[in-house]
Design an enzyme around this catalytic site. Structure first.
Site, PDB file in Angstrom:
ATOM      1  N   LYS A 151      84.968   1.511 -51.395  1.00  0.00           N
ATOM      2  CA  LYS A 151      85.302   2.945 -51.016  1.00  0.00           C
ATOM      3  C   LYS A 151      86.458   3.497 -51.160  1.00  0.00           C
ATOM      4  O   LYS A 151      87.423   3.269 -50.521  1.00  0.00           O
ATOM      5  CB  LYS A 151      84.865   3.080 -49.500  1.00  0.00           C
ATOM      6  CG  LYS A 151      83.913   4.347 -49.336  1.00  0.00           C
ATOM      7  CD  LYS A 151      84.575   5.638 -49.593  1.00  0.00           C
ATOM      8  CE  LYS A 151      85.796   6.327 -48.484  1.00  0.00           C
ATOM      9  NZ  LYS A 151      86.486   7.145 -48.953  1.00  0.00           N
ATOM     10  N   GLY A 208      95.076   2.482 -45.217  1.00  0.00           N
ATOM     11  CA  GLY A 208      95.082   3.996 -44.950  1.00  0.00           C
ATOM     12  C   GLY A 208      95.833   4.186 -43.780  1.00  0.00           C
ATOM     13  O   GLY A 208      96.866   3.390 -43.081  1.00  0.00           O
ATOM     14  N   THR A 220      97.078   5.324 -39.700  1.00  0.00           N
ATOM     15  CA  THR A 220      96.982   4.658 -38.467  1.00  0.00           C
ATOM     16  C   THR A 220      95.770   5.368 -37.772  1.00  0.00           C
ATOM     17  O   THR A 220      95.030   4.578 -37.079  1.00  0.00           O
ATOM     18  CB  THR A 220      98.161   4.532 -37.536  1.00  0.00           C
ATOM     19  OG1 THR A 220      98.946   3.854 -38.331  1.00  0.00           O
ATOM     20  CG2 THR A 220      98.105   3.987 -36.282  1.00  0.00           C
ATOM     21  N   THR A 246      93.039   6.531 -38.903  1.00  0.00           N
ATOM     22  CA  THR A 246      91.541   6.168 -39.450  1.00  0.00           C
ATOM     23  C   THR A 246      91.454   4.451 -39.103  1.00  0.00           C
ATOM     24  O   THR A 246      90.286   4.186 -38.567  1.00  0.00           O
ATOM     25  CB  THR A 246      91.425   6.072 -41.079  1.00  0.00           C
ATOM     26  OG1 THR A 246      91.665   7.432 -41.426  1.00  0.00           O
ATOM     27  CG2 THR A 246      90.398   5.745 -41.380  1.00  0.00           C
ATOM     28  N   GLU A 270      95.519  -2.383 -42.844  1.00  0.00           N
ATOM     29  CA  GLU A 270      97.107  -2.059 -43.669  1.00  0.00           C
ATOM     30  C   GLU A 270      97.289  -0.726 -43.428  1.00  0.00           C
ATOM     31  O   GLU A 270      96.794   0.018 -43.946  1.00  0.00           O
ATOM     32  CB  GLU A 270      97.108  -2.278 -44.989  1.00  0.00           C
ATOM     33  CG  GLU A 270      96.924  -3.870 -45.419  1.00  0.00           C
ATOM     34  CD  GLU A 270      97.994  -4.924 -44.886  1.00  0.00           C
ATOM     35  OE1 GLU A 270      99.175  -4.307 -44.687  1.00  0.00           O
ATOM     36  OE2 GLU A 270      97.808  -5.959 -44.995  1.00  0.00           O
TER      37      GLU A 270
END
Ligand code: NAD
Length: 502
Positions: free
Chosen positions: A196, A249, A251, A253, A272
């Site tokens: 995605k 992405g 923190t 999310t 990550e």
């Protein structure tokens, strides 16, 4: 086959390549290009000049269900996982070669969709992704499983198996490399993958999926579902038949993904996340020119849209003036320019919304009492693009917003300290722990500081050294997984114990 270098080609070559691109915006599910089932689309807007460059399938839960079902079928039928390792290796090597031979096209797509300089798209994204797929291809037939040291009449085998269906949810700052860092080890282990991409950078990811098919990766093994985070991303993370989410992405999310996993099937979650990385220059380091130039160059590379950007420059007062002088001079070399010019070092930020967000932080810095050394304004406004000048603040204290929050843009905060102990205390006083650096000519001091820094990657007398052989990931709220190196294969595997009584 060698990858191209952007410098060997002219600015007009790159503009012509970008205008001639045949851009694909459909999802890639079960080996086929498809519109979203709902028919919904969203615009891909280039931050270079605000132009709409494509319509993209806005996938949601229905498309995610189709992609996961396809990935599961491919896995259960053993289309990929059951191939002999040497065969998977050959296909992934072919994939890496094809990425290199499509370098001009892929790099142009990356620059067009997220605004970075073409030189960075070639060297960082395309060559980086090709290197990553090639590296994991090589690993597949060199990894052995284990026999446990049990008794004479027992045989206990510890084997690694693929997780099954995994999803890679990635950001826009290095769209191809972040996808490769997840997909390559996942595929090497035999998993099926649903990728995605970020809604800001779906085009290069869709092309990546098409090239994977061309390389011989079977249908359904690598699906690409473009769409928004709160629709396609959430549906993947909540899916009961997905065995692992591997995410790069923010923190914020990352926190949601853990919740989604907890509320669904407890799928494995690898994160990550963001950073606010400290870069410490101590007075024992003689070559201040190199240390300060590196601080500026690594801060402003990729417009500061780098998770490990050394955005907190912590400097011992004895060398502060010298460091500030070099930084200001180097910042001048990073003025934003045409992203398709191979000489350009800084391009556009990913979109206008993000550029406005960065400018809000600049205002916060000034309001909270930091001193603007250089920059602090928009650039190239006549183009309609999202450009911000390289910006340096001095007299920053570690409690200011610009020292605590990840800006993800070209804004450097200089924080003065009295000694190495204070530098370490300031460096570690952050919710993040991704990367850190110390510059010191004193061997003992350098080692002691490096040991004290709470970060997943610590540099000594350098910054941003990078290689496929070393793990990449963070401590604290910078995440919990590791990309790259052989260690990453563990993230995409289950360990099985098979105990045989002899
Ligand atoms: P983001 O978290 O907004 O989005 C990243 C991805 O998550 C996108 O694909 C997005 O669509 C998806 N997403 C968003 N909301 C979601 C939800 N509710 N459910 C599922 N998926 C969702 O981050 P961004 O702004 O695109 O990227 C910048 C961030 O990425 C920065 O914080 C940066 O530090 C981080 N980053 C980290 C690393 C690393 O290796 N640690 C590398 C690159 C970028």
């Amino acid at each position: 086959m060698t990858g191209s270098t952007s410098q060997s080609k002219s600015v007009s070559f790159w503009h012509e390549t970008a205008s001639a691109l045949s851009i694909e915006g459909r999802a890639l599910i079960d080996g086929k290009l498809v519109e979203a089932i709902s028919g919904a689309q969203f615009d891909a807007i280039s931050p270079i000049d605000g132009r709409v460059v494509a319509s993209v399938a806005a996938c949601d839960e229905a498309d995610v269900n189709a992609a996961v079902a396809s990935a599961r079928r491919a896995f259960d039928e053993g289309r990929w996982k059951s191939k002999p390792p040497a065969e998977r290796k050959a296909i992934l090597q072919r994939f890496a070669e094809l990425l290199r031979s499509h370098s001009d096209e892929l790099a142009s797509l990356v620059t067009l969709e997220m605004g970075k300089p073409i030189s960075v798209s070639v060297a960082g994204d395309v060559n980086g992704a090709a290197r990553c797929f090639g590296w994991y291809a090589e690993s597949i037939d060199k990894i052995y499983d284990e026999i446990a040291p049990t008794g004479e009449r027992d045989l206990a085998m510890i084997t690694r198996e693929p997780l099954g269906v995994v999803t890679a949810i990635v950001p826009w700052n290095f769209p191809l490399v972040t996808a490769a860092w997840k997909c390559a080890p996942a595929l090497a282990m035999g998993n099926s993958v649903v990728l995605k991409p970020a809604e800001q950078s779906p085009l290069s990811a869709i092309r990546l999926g098409q090239i994977a098919l061309e390389a011989g990766i079977p249908e359904g093994v690598l699906n690409v579902v473009p769409g928004y985070g709160h629709t396609a991303g959430k549906a993947l993370a909540c899916h009961m038949d997905v065995d692992g989410i591997f995410f790069t992405g923010s923190t914020a999310t990352g926190r949601l993904l853990m919740e989604y996993s907890a509320k669904s099937n407890l799928k494995k979650v690898g994160l990550e996340l963001g950073g606010k990385s400290p870069n410490i220059i101590l007075s024992s380091y003689e070559d201040i020119e190199t240390a300060a130039s590196t601080a500026a160059n690594t801060m402003f590379a990729n417009q500061g849209e780098v998770c490990i950007a050394p955005s907190r420059l912590i400097v011992e007062r004895a060398v502060l003036d010298q460091v500030k002088e070099v930084i200001a001079a180097r910042a001048a070399d990073w003025q934003p320019a045409d992203p398709f010019d191979p000489e350009t070092r800084m391009g556009a930020l990913v979109n206008m919304k993000h550029a406005n967000r960065v400018m809000d932080y600049v205002q916060r810095g000034a309001d909270e009492g930091a001193t603007l050394v250089t920059g602090g304004q928009r650039a190239r406004e006549e183009t309609g693009g999202a450009y911000v000048a390289p910006t340096v603040f001095a007299d920053v204290t570690n409690d200011m917003t610009i020292a605590r929050e990840e800006i993800f843009g070209p804004v450097l905060s200089v924080i003065a300290v009295d000694n190495a102990a204070e530098a370490v205390a300031v460096a570690n006083d952050s919710p993040y722990g991704l990367a850190a650096s110390v510059w010191s000519d004193n061997l003992t001091e350098a080692h002691l500081v490096a040991k004290s820094l709470r970060a997943g990657i610590v540099y000594v007398n350098c910054y941003d050294a990078c290689d496929m052989t070393t793990p990449f990931g963070g401590y604290k709220q910078s995440g919990n997984g590791r990309d790259k190196s052989l260690h990453a294969l563990n993230e995409y595997s289950e360990l099985k114990t098979t105990w045989v009584r002899l």
